[in-house]
Design a protein around this motif. Structure first.
Motif, PDB file in Angstrom:
ATOM      1  N   TYR A   1      -0.818  -1.965   2.770  1.00  0.00           N
ATOM      2  CA  TYR A   1      -0.274  -2.775   3.860  1.00  0.00           C
ATOM      3  C   TYR A   1       0.455  -1.898   4.875  1.00  0.00           C
ATOM      4  O   TYR A   1       0.302  -2.075   6.089  1.00  0.00           O
ATOM      5  CB  TYR A   1       0.675  -3.831   3.300  1.00  0.00           C
ATOM      6  N   LEU A   2       1.251  -0.957   4.395  1.00  0.00           N
ATOM      7  CA  LEU A   2       1.983  -0.084   5.312  1.00  0.00           C
ATOM      8  C   LEU A   2       1.036   0.796   6.111  1.00  0.00           C
ATOM      9  O   LEU A   2       1.279   1.070   7.294  1.00  0.00           O
ATOM     10  CB  LEU A   2       2.977   0.777   4.527  1.00  0.00           C
ATOM     11  N   GLU A   3      -0.038   1.252   5.490  1.00  0.00           N
ATOM     12  CA  GLU A   3      -1.015   2.051   6.226  1.00  0.00           C
ATOM     13  C   GLU A   3      -1.704   1.226   7.307  1.00  0.00           C
ATOM     14  O   GLU A   3      -2.112   1.764   8.339  1.00  0.00           O
ATOM     15  CB  GLU A   3      -2.055   2.618   5.259  1.00  0.00           C
ATOM     16  N   ALA A   4      -1.826  -0.084   7.075  1.00  0.00           N
ATOM     17  CA  ALA A   4      -2.483  -0.942   8.060  1.00  0.00           C
ATOM     18  C   ALA A   4      -1.564  -1.272   9.231  1.00  0.00           C
ATOM     19  O   ALA A   4      -1.995  -1.275  10.383  1.00  0.00           O
ATOM     20  CB  ALA A   4      -2.970  -2.226   7.395  1.00  0.00           C
ATOM     21  N   VAL A   5      -0.292  -1.554   8.959  1.00  0.00           N
ATOM     22  CA  VAL A   5       0.622  -1.966  10.031  1.00  0.00           C
ATOM     23  C   VAL A   5       1.287  -0.772  10.708  1.00  0.00           C
ATOM     24  O   VAL A   5       1.820  -0.913  11.816  1.00  0.00           O
ATOM     25  CB  VAL A   5       1.695  -2.928   9.483  1.00  0.00           C
ATOM     26  N   LEU A   6       1.275   0.392  10.058  1.00  0.00           N
ATOM     27  CA  LEU A   6       1.836   1.612  10.650  1.00  0.00           C
ATOM     28  C   LEU A   6       0.766   2.703  10.614  1.00  0.00           C
ATOM     29  O   LEU A   6       0.865   3.674   9.861  1.00  0.00           O
ATOM     30  CB  LEU A   6       3.083   2.063   9.886  1.00  0.00           C
ATOM     31  N   PRO A   7      -0.277   2.562  11.426  1.00  0.00           N
ATOM     32  CA  PRO A   7      -1.417   3.489  11.318  1.00  0.00           C
ATOM     33  C   PRO A   7      -1.092   4.923  11.725  1.00  0.00           C
ATOM     34  O   PRO A   7      -1.741   5.857  11.250  1.00  0.00           O
ATOM     35  CB  PRO A   7      -2.461   2.863  12.253  1.00  0.00           C
ATOM     36  N   LYS A   8      -0.105   5.125  12.608  1.00  0.00           N
ATOM     37  CA  LYS A   8       0.224   6.470  13.076  1.00  0.00           C
ATOM     38  C   LYS A   8       1.326   7.131  12.258  1.00  0.00           C
ATOM     39  O   LYS A   8       1.618   8.304  12.471  1.00  0.00           O
ATOM     40  CB  LYS A   8       0.653   6.416  14.547  1.00  0.00           C
ATOM     41  N   PHE A   9       1.931   6.392  11.368  1.00  0.00           N
ATOM     42  CA  PHE A   9       3.036   6.929  10.582  1.00  0.00           C
ATOM     43  C   PHE A   9       2.482   7.885   9.530  1.00  0.00           C
ATOM     44  O   PHE A   9       1.507   7.566   8.844  1.00  0.00           O
ATOM     45  CB  PHE A   9       3.788   5.787   9.911  1.00  0.00           C
ATOM     46  N   PRO A  10       3.090   9.069   9.360  1.00  0.00           N
ATOM     47  CA  PRO A  10       2.569  10.043   8.386  1.00  0.00           C
ATOM     48  C   PRO A  10       2.644   9.533   6.948  1.00  0.00           C
ATOM     49  O   PRO A  10       3.356   8.571   6.635  1.00  0.00           O
ATOM     50  CB  PRO A  10       3.480  11.263   8.587  1.00  0.00           C
ATOM     51  N   LYS A  11       1.906  10.207   6.097  1.00  0.00           N
ATOM     52  CA  LYS A  11       1.853   9.814   4.693  1.00  0.00           C
ATOM     53  C   LYS A  11       3.221   9.910   4.041  1.00  0.00           C
ATOM     54  O   LYS A  11       3.591   9.053   3.227  1.00  0.00           O
ATOM     55  CB  LYS A  11       0.848  10.710   3.956  1.00  0.00           C
ATOM     56  N   GLU A  12       3.988  10.941   4.393  1.00  0.00           N
ATOM     57  CA  GLU A  12       5.319  11.089   3.805  1.00  0.00           C
ATOM     58  C   GLU A  12       6.223   9.924   4.185  1.00  0.00           C
ATOM     59  O   GLU A  12       7.024   9.447   3.378  1.00  0.00           O
ATOM     60  CB  GLU A  12       5.954  12.406   4.248  1.00  0.00           C
ATOM     61  N   GLY A  13       6.105   9.474   5.437  1.00  0.00           N
ATOM     62  CA  GLY A  13       6.904   8.330   5.869  1.00  0.00           C
ATOM     63  C   GLY A  13       6.497   7.049   5.173  1.00  0.00           C
ATOM     64  O   GLY A  13       7.352   6.228   4.803  1.00  0.00           O
ATOM     65  N   ILE A  14       5.186   6.859   4.982  1.00  0.00           N
ATOM     66  CA  ILE A  14       4.701   5.674   4.274  1.00  0.00           C
ATOM     67  C   ILE A  14       5.250   5.647   2.849  1.00  0.00           C
ATOM     68  O   ILE A  14       5.704   4.604   2.351  1.00  0.00           O
ATOM     69  CB  ILE A  14       3.161   5.656   4.256  1.00  0.00           C
ATOM     70  N   ILE A  15       5.242   6.794   2.197  1.00  0.00           N
ATOM     71  CA  ILE A  15       5.741   6.868   0.819  1.00  0.00           C
ATOM     72  C   ILE A  15       7.237   6.568   0.773  1.00  0.00           C
ATOM     73  O   ILE A  15       7.724   5.882  -0.143  1.00  0.00           O
ATOM     74  CB  ILE A  15       5.432   8.253   0.221  1.00  0.00           C
ATOM     75  N   SER A  16       7.986   7.048   1.765  1.00  0.00           N
ATOM     76  CA  SER A  16       9.430   6.795   1.787  1.00  0.00           C
ATOM     77  C   SER A  16       9.730   5.315   1.985  1.00  0.00           C
ATOM     78  O   SER A  16      10.621   4.760   1.333  1.00  0.00           O
ATOM     79  CB  SER A  16      10.081   7.623   2.899  1.00  0.00           C
ATOM     80  N   VAL A  17       8.990   4.665   2.878  1.00  0.00           N
ATOM     81  CA  VAL A  17       9.193   3.229   3.094  1.00  0.00           C
ATOM     82  C   VAL A  17       8.804   2.449   1.842  1.00  0.00           C
ATOM     83  O   VAL A  17       9.475   1.488   1.450  1.00  0.00           O
ATOM     84  CB  VAL A  17       8.386   2.754   4.315  1.00  0.00           C
ATOM     85  N   LYS A  18       7.725   2.879   1.194  1.00  0.00           N
ATOM     86  CA  LYS A  18       7.293   2.201  -0.032  1.00  0.00           C
ATOM     87  C   LYS A  18       8.332   2.357  -1.136  1.00  0.00           C
ATOM     88  O   LYS A  18       8.607   1.401  -1.880  1.00  0.00           O
ATOM     89  CB  LYS A  18       5.947   2.767  -0.489  1.00  0.00           C
ATOM     90  N   LYS A  19       8.936   3.527  -1.245  1.00  0.00           N
ATOM     91  CA  LYS A  19       9.981   3.726  -2.251  1.00  0.00           C
ATOM     92  C   LYS A  19      11.164   2.803  -1.999  1.00  0.00           C
ATOM     93  O   LYS A  19      11.778   2.291  -2.940  1.00  0.00           O
ATOM     94  CB  LYS A  19      10.440   5.188  -2.244  1.00  0.00           C
TER      95      LYS A  19
END
Length: 322
Positions: free
Chosen positions: A128-146
């Motif tokens: 879901y985060l990859e879909a709504v934040l397509p330009k956000f880096p992988k490290e940022g996605i992982i931090s938000v998921k945590k």
């Protein structure tokens, strides 16, 4: 007129004689000191004892579980829902009692459901985060998921769903770990009861929506924003140039500098700070927000996407708008 003049004083006297309601204190002076003494004695004894709801005479666990599922609008399997609310500590406590009574009853705790629910949420939140934040880096996605899957966030969700009084645990009130673990087990129970679609919508509505009004940049701490920015800009073949475009109070305790970042003579971002280096880092952070699409004036996150994980692989997912 003469008649009215003669009767007017009599009317005024009659009105004045009508008894009016007086506001008087109905609380005696001894009430406040007595309550204060009761409070002092209560603290001396260790505070007020909170008794669990399942010790009340009118408690009905089956009715509470049925009502819980209906409040959420979900169809849980009754046995799985009971298992989701059964903590490991409660099972150990009951087993000790059964050994004393020489009576054996098989009870299942929520550890397996919790692991399954956590696995599903980890995959779904990532997609879901990859879909709504397509330009956000992988490290940022992982931090938000945590952040979304942290113990405090899940415990807060579980508490406001009304699980505190239904959880079967050895201690009461239950701690955040038990609340979060129960919510994971509820996700696992819903997954086995209703399938992926219902579970995905459940996680979206209660977990993903915790990002409402939040700045996703705060969950990802970038140690060196200037180096990250220069690396990203260099990949495009351009170069970035910092310029000092304003300063106030130089040489004082209230000094403030403004640094702008330019690419091909076009300003990319600007930042303020008490020193030039701090202002440059702040400008770099603002530039990264623009590149990642997470600036303050970004569009709100869409909480109506239907994203169903089809496989453990991150590359396989289905995205649609409801």
């Amino acid at each position: 007129m003469a008649f009215i003049r003669r009767c007017l004083p009599l009317l005024i006297k009659g009105v004045n004689r009508i008894p009016l309601a007086k506001q008087e204190k109905s609380i005696h002076r001894w009430v406040a000191p007595t309550l204060m003494e009761f409070k002092r004695r209560e603290k001396k004894q260790g505070g007020k004892i909170a008794n669990p709801r399942n010790t009340f005479l009118e408690w009905n666990l089956e009715a509470e579980l049925f009502a819980f599922g209906k409040r959420l609008g979900e169809d849980f399997d009754s046995s799985l829902l009971l298992q989701a609310f059964t903590d490991r500590s409660y099972v150990i406590k009951e087993e000790m009692k059964q050994k004393e009574m020489e009576f054996a009853v098989n009870m299942k705790d929520n550890r397996e459901l919790s692991d399954e629910g956590m696995k599903f949420m980890d995959e779904y939140v990532q997609l879901y985060l990859e879909a709504v934040l397509p330009k956000f880096p992988k490290e940022g996605i992982i931090s938000v998921k945590k952040h979304l899957l942290s113990e405090n966030v899940l415990a807060n969700i579980s508490l406001h769903l009304g699980t505190k009084d239904i959880i079967l645990a050895a201690e009461y009130p239950v701690d955040n770990y038990t609340l979060a673990n129960t919510f994971k087990a509820l996700v696992g129970a819903l997954y086995q009861s209703s399938g992926e679609d219902k579970t995905a919508n459940f996680v979206r509505d209660f977990v993903i929506t915790q990002l409402q009004g939040q700045d996703v940049n705060e969950f990802w701490q970038i140690e060196d924003p200037w180096t990250m920015l220069t690396d990203l800009i260099s990949k495009t073949g351009a170069s970035i140039e910092p310029r000092l475009i304003g300063e106030v109070g130089k040489g004082t305790l209230l000094a403030c500098y403004r640094v702008g970042l330019y690419i091909d003579k076009n300003m990319l971002s600007a930042g303020f700070g008490e020193s030039i280096s701090v202002a440059k880092d702040m400008a770099a952070r603002e530039a990264l927000k623009k590149l990642f699409g997470t600036e303050e004036n970004m569009h709100p996150i869409n909480f109506n996407l239907q994203i169903i994980p089809k496989d453990t692989s991150r590359s396989q997912h289905q995205i649609g708008s409801s």
